[in-house]
Design a protein around this motif. Sequence first.
Motif, PDB file in Angstrom:
ATOM      1  N   SER A 162       0.690  -1.285  -0.113  1.00  0.00           N
ATOM      2  CA  SER A 162       0.148   0.047  -0.093  1.00  0.00           C
ATOM      3  C   SER A 162       0.947   1.454   0.143  1.00  0.00           C
ATOM      4  N   ARG A 205      -6.092   3.036   4.161  1.00  0.00           N
ATOM      5  CA  ARG A 205      -5.179   2.809   3.062  1.00  0.00           C
ATOM      6  C   ARG A 205      -4.568   1.275   3.379  1.00  0.00           C
ATOM      7  N   HIS A 207      -4.978  -2.372   3.372  1.00  0.00           N
ATOM      8  CA  HIS A 207      -5.767  -3.310   2.611  1.00  0.00           C
ATOM      9  C   HIS A 207      -5.573  -4.849   3.365  1.00  0.00           C
TER      10      HIS A 207
END
Length: 238
Positions: A162, A205, A207
């Motif tokens: 990410s 953000r 994941h």
Amino acid sequence: MKITFRIQRYNPEKDAKPYFQDYTLDGLEGTYRVLDALHDIKWKLDGTLTFRRSCAHGMCGSDGMKINGKNTLACSLLLQDIKGIGDGKVVTIEPLPYLPIVKDLVIEMGDFYKKYELVKPYLITKTPPPEMERYQSNEDAELLMESTKCIMCACCTTSCPSLWSNENYLGPAAILKGYRFAFDTRDEGAQEHMAALDSADGIWRCHTIFNCVEACPKEINITWHISQLKKKLVADEM
Ligand code: SF4
Ligand code: F3S
Ligand code: FES
């Protein structure tokens, strides 16, 4: 054992791009650490090799690097713990990925620390200090125990896809530090820690890719801590 250490070299003042250089050491025991190899190479074979280290005992976090494709601490990795190791094998050593290289295995940590500061990594209090200490029960301290083991080595953050796709993402190490203070029952500034954590480049953000957990040499379940922060934010908004 005779082992070849294939080390990524790069001096930005001289080299157009990074390259690998091999150093072979013989007579190594299984209990020899990768940091021992770096010391032997630097002290006996090539004084120009550059790397960071301080404590040599998994406490300071300064020798995070990528060894045979995995982010870890050179001082905590014994040869016998490297998969498939044996006489004549090659161990590849690179700097941690993603962050800029200063020289050889040394990376520029400025961005890592800038994000750490954004979560306000300290106890925020509003009420006057009590006569004795700010009390914390054993149960409340237990909530933080795992997160306090972090030694800021950056193995997790530099392994996170990410972050690779969004340079502004706070990253797991900074978020873990946010958890450490936002969940401290003595802290009176949860909103201030949460401001960065709940921002566009904060915890949402993540994941749940789990690379960070795989990489952490202190075996901290960072993803679990991030999930607790997400739950707290959702609960606080209800
Ligand atoms: Fe290193 Fe683990 Fe802390 Fe990440 S959480 S900085 S991998 S000790
Ligand atoms: Fe990155 Fe770890 Fe989340 S690898 S995406 S911070 S679970
Ligand atoms: Fe301190 Fe490895 S040298 S953690």
